[in-house]
Design a protein around this motif. Structure first.
Motif, PDB file in Angstrom:
ATOM      1  N   LYS A  82      26.961 -20.693 -14.943  1.00  0.00           N
ATOM      2  CA  LYS A  82      27.431 -19.522 -14.192  1.00  0.00           C
ATOM      3  C   LYS A  82      27.351 -19.777 -12.674  1.00  0.00           C
ATOM      4  O   LYS A  82      28.290 -19.472 -11.933  1.00  0.00           O
ATOM      5  N   GLY A  99      23.601 -11.846 -12.214  1.00  0.00           N
ATOM      6  CA  GLY A  99      23.884 -10.510 -12.743  1.00  0.00           C
ATOM      7  C   GLY A  99      25.368 -10.234 -12.935  1.00  0.00           C
ATOM      8  O   GLY A  99      25.734  -9.288 -13.628  1.00  0.00           O
ATOM      9  N   LYS A 137      17.154  -2.880 -16.540  1.00  0.00           N
ATOM     10  CA  LYS A 137      18.217  -3.819 -16.180  1.00  0.00           C
ATOM     11  C   LYS A 137      19.061  -3.267 -15.044  1.00  0.00           C
ATOM     12  O   LYS A 137      19.319  -2.064 -14.972  1.00  0.00           O
ATOM     13  N   TRP A 184      25.135  -4.900 -18.716  1.00  0.00           N
ATOM     14  CA  TRP A 184      25.629  -5.978 -19.571  1.00  0.00           C
ATOM     15  C   TRP A 184      24.623  -7.103 -19.642  1.00  0.00           C
ATOM     16  O   TRP A 184      23.625  -7.091 -18.954  1.00  0.00           O
TER      17      TRP A 184
END
Ligand code: CTP
Ligand code: MG
Length: 191
Positions: A119, A127, A187, A191
């Motif tokens: 990523k 995130g 969170k 997601w």
């Protein structure tokens, strides 16, 4: 009518038992992520270091505390499964072993870390959502590690119907748990 009832039963019961088996297998892999989100923080695994592309190696979302508590919680959940199955003689469920629960728990967060590494290379910030990868990192990590360390367990336990069920169940549970975590303030993103 009677015939219809019999066929519905013969369809629904195997479906439910496959669903239960798939969930049972994945418990030690499902537990680490939410526990890491709950307990994570502190020193990042990459020690704040950058890769040659100038971006973070893994990012602040992967910490030693999250990794340690996540893996331990996954193993604890698996140990509880082994105890329950042994105590109550639940032979209808797939069998977890000391090796399988450690590999599933550790593999889940290893997959999560590998995903964060890729990523960051793609320039996605911590995130930021990455569809498919965010949902399946734990499955890939757990199964690849299992393939290396306990292939006999993998091939005996993960039949094709179970694999398909895991691939359907995982993103649904992932989404549900993350929304719950977001609503509870654990969170930062749903997601
Ligand atoms: N977490 C942690 N250590 C880990 C994994 C997760 O501390 N090994 C915690 C972090 O606080 C992280 C949260 O759990 O922010 C949610 O995990 P995840 O969604 O995997 O991380 P992101 O912050 O989304 O980071 P990334 O973009 O790298 O996936
Ligand atoms: Mg995330």
């Amino acid at each position: 009518m009677e015939c219809y009832i019999i066929s519905a039963e013969s369809f629904i019961i195997p479906l439910l038992s496959t669903l239960l088996a798939a969930f049972w297998i994945m418990v030690p892999a499902y537990v680490p992520n939410p526990v890491a989100a709950l307990c994570g923080g502190g020193t990042p695994i990459d020690f704040d270091r950058n890769y040659s592309d100038g971006r973070r190696l893994l990012g602040d979302g992967k910490t030693y505390r999250g990794l340690a508590f996540g893996v331990l919680a996954g193993i604890a959940a698996g140990a509880l499964q082994i105890w329950l199955a042994g105590t109550y003689g639940w032979t209808f469920l797939p069998q977890q072993t000391a090796a399988s629960i450690v590999i599933l728990a550790f593999g889940a967060l290893l997959g999560d870390m590998a995903k964060s590494f890729v990523k960051r290379r793609l320039g996605k910030d911590r995130g930021q959502s990455w569809l498919i990868a965010d949902q399946y990192d734990l499955v890939a990590g757990a199964f690849i590690l299992m393939l290396v360390f306990d292939p006999a367990w993998l091939f005996a336990t993960i039949t094709l119907p179970i694999l398909i069920t895991i691939l359907i169940l995982t993103p649904i549970l992932h989404r549900a748990v993350n929304i719950l975590g977001f609503l509870c303030g654990v969170k930062k993103e749903p997601w």
